[in-house]
Scaffold this active site. Sequence first.
Site, mmCIF file in Angstrom:
data_model
loop_
_atom_site.group_PDB
_atom_site.id
_atom_site.type_symbol
_atom_site.label_atom_id
_atom_site.label_comp_id
_atom_site.label_asym_id
_atom_site.label_seq_id
_atom_site.Cartn_x
_atom_site.Cartn_y
_atom_site.Cartn_z
ATOM 1 N N GLY A 1 -5.665 7.000 16.719
ATOM 2 C CA GLY A 1 -5.255 8.349 16.269
ATOM 3 C C GLY A 1 -3.851 8.451 16.090
ATOM 4 O O GLY A 1 -3.438 8.984 15.125
ATOM 5 N N ALA A 2 -2.961 8.130 16.980
ATOM 6 C CA ALA A 2 -1.530 8.127 16.846
ATOM 7 C C ALA A 2 -0.851 7.230 15.940
ATOM 8 O O ALA A 2 -0.902 6.055 15.993
ATOM 9 C CB ALA A 2 -0.978 7.875 18.316
ATOM 10 N N LYS B 1 0.819 -1.215 -0.097
ATOM 11 C CA LYS B 1 0.166 0.044 -0.032
ATOM 12 C C LYS B 1 0.853 1.201 0.076
ATOM 13 O O LYS B 1 1.702 1.315 0.692
ATOM 14 C CB LYS B 1 -1.086 0.069 1.125
ATOM 15 C CG LYS B 1 -1.990 1.138 1.072
ATOM 16 C CD LYS B 1 -2.884 1.200 2.422
ATOM 17 C CE LYS B 1 -2.250 1.350 3.696
ATOM 18 N NZ LYS B 1 -3.405 1.520 4.748
ATOM 19 N N ARG C 1 -10.195 -1.669 7.070
ATOM 20 C CA ARG C 1 -9.380 -2.721 7.973
ATOM 21 C C ARG C 1 -8.941 -2.269 9.267
ATOM 22 O O ARG C 1 -8.829 -2.859 10.327
ATOM 23 C CB ARG C 1 -8.363 -3.231 6.971
ATOM 24 C CG ARG C 1 -7.013 -1.960 6.770
ATOM 25 C CD ARG C 1 -6.162 -1.810 7.656
ATOM 26 N NE ARG C 1 -4.890 -1.059 7.298
ATOM 27 C CZ ARG C 1 -4.134 -0.176 7.855
ATOM 28 N NH1 ARG C 1 -4.542 0.191 9.138
ATOM 29 N NH2 ARG C 1 -3.007 0.077 7.346
ATOM 30 N N ASP D 1 -16.404 15.487 19.402
ATOM 31 C CA ASP D 1 -15.609 15.955 18.254
ATOM 32 C C ASP D 1 -15.544 17.298 18.377
ATOM 33 O O ASP D 1 -16.510 18.082 19.128
ATOM 34 C CB ASP D 1 -16.424 15.649 16.978
ATOM 35 C CG ASP D 1 -15.001 15.744 15.875
ATOM 36 O OD1 ASP D 1 -14.464 15.092 15.370
ATOM 37 O OD2 ASP D 1 -14.625 17.284 15.580
#
Length: 326
Positions: free
Chosen positions: A223-224, A71, A115, A164
Amino acid sequence: METRLLDHELVREHTPMANLVPAVETAFAADARGNTVMPSKTYIDLPDYEGDFRSMPAYLRTDEWDAAGVKWVNVHPENPERYDLPTVLGTMIYSDPRNAYPLAIMDGTELTGRRTGAAAAVATDHLAVEDATSLGIVGAGAQSYTQLEAISSVRPIGKVVVNDTSEARVERFVETFGDEFDVRAGSISEAGHCDVLSTVTPVRSPIVALEDVGEHTHVNAIGADAPGKQELADEVLKSATLVVDNYEQSTHSGEVNVPWSCGILTREDIHATLGEVVTGERPVEKGGLTVFDSTGLAIQDVAGAHVAYEGASDAGAGTSFDLLGV
């Protein structure tokens, strides 16, 4: 021979979570058993453009199939505002390991989101309490949608609390899932006191404190994905049973990378890889605070590409073309 071209809609259609989650789980198990080849993710930093490229190749072998691919993906945070493009764009090349023929070229952006959700579902299935019915999500961007889709395939999620900084993103999320789930906006603490919490933000300073999570909450820290990023306070990581997808990637660019580099976390603080949990080599007793540090592995992409290619091939979907002329 022909190569199959699959756009984002076909990737989505032919990677249902019912097939994708077990395939990703199988990939984690194959990695723990030594049946994968996965070089380290390669970064090409582009400071002039506030972004980077990442190359992610892998091969994996299971009892029923083997697969290989690479990828080519990026993270350009300014893309939406500057170019009206997604932050993450990816292209997946899926190859036959017997002869290296490129079986498919497919959208890697959709594949990445799906995924990643599937990996969180695998972790949730092995680490969260069996009767988990509530899911908190911090960060209502594109990744949040597949988090809910995937996790609700392994637990009977009914209540969803989403947080958010953008009210508009929260409103879109609520509108999308409001007919299927009891979904509402809430604080980080309200989200964190759900049975399962997924954090999918790009922050570089922790936003989830220890008091923001429940005693038996399972956290998927998504997120990291680069050095310097961290969503969970050090105290959360120190208090939890900590599971990573890959030791090297996690300590370099995952949720644990900052406290690891500062010496706050050591190897003894990491209980296992998810593959070791899946295979039963290092099981986790459910019921306490758990954290899954998800950096995203190339074997997940290959497993997802396998599912997409097989499904599309069976359905005769996609555009076939003679790429190599052989």
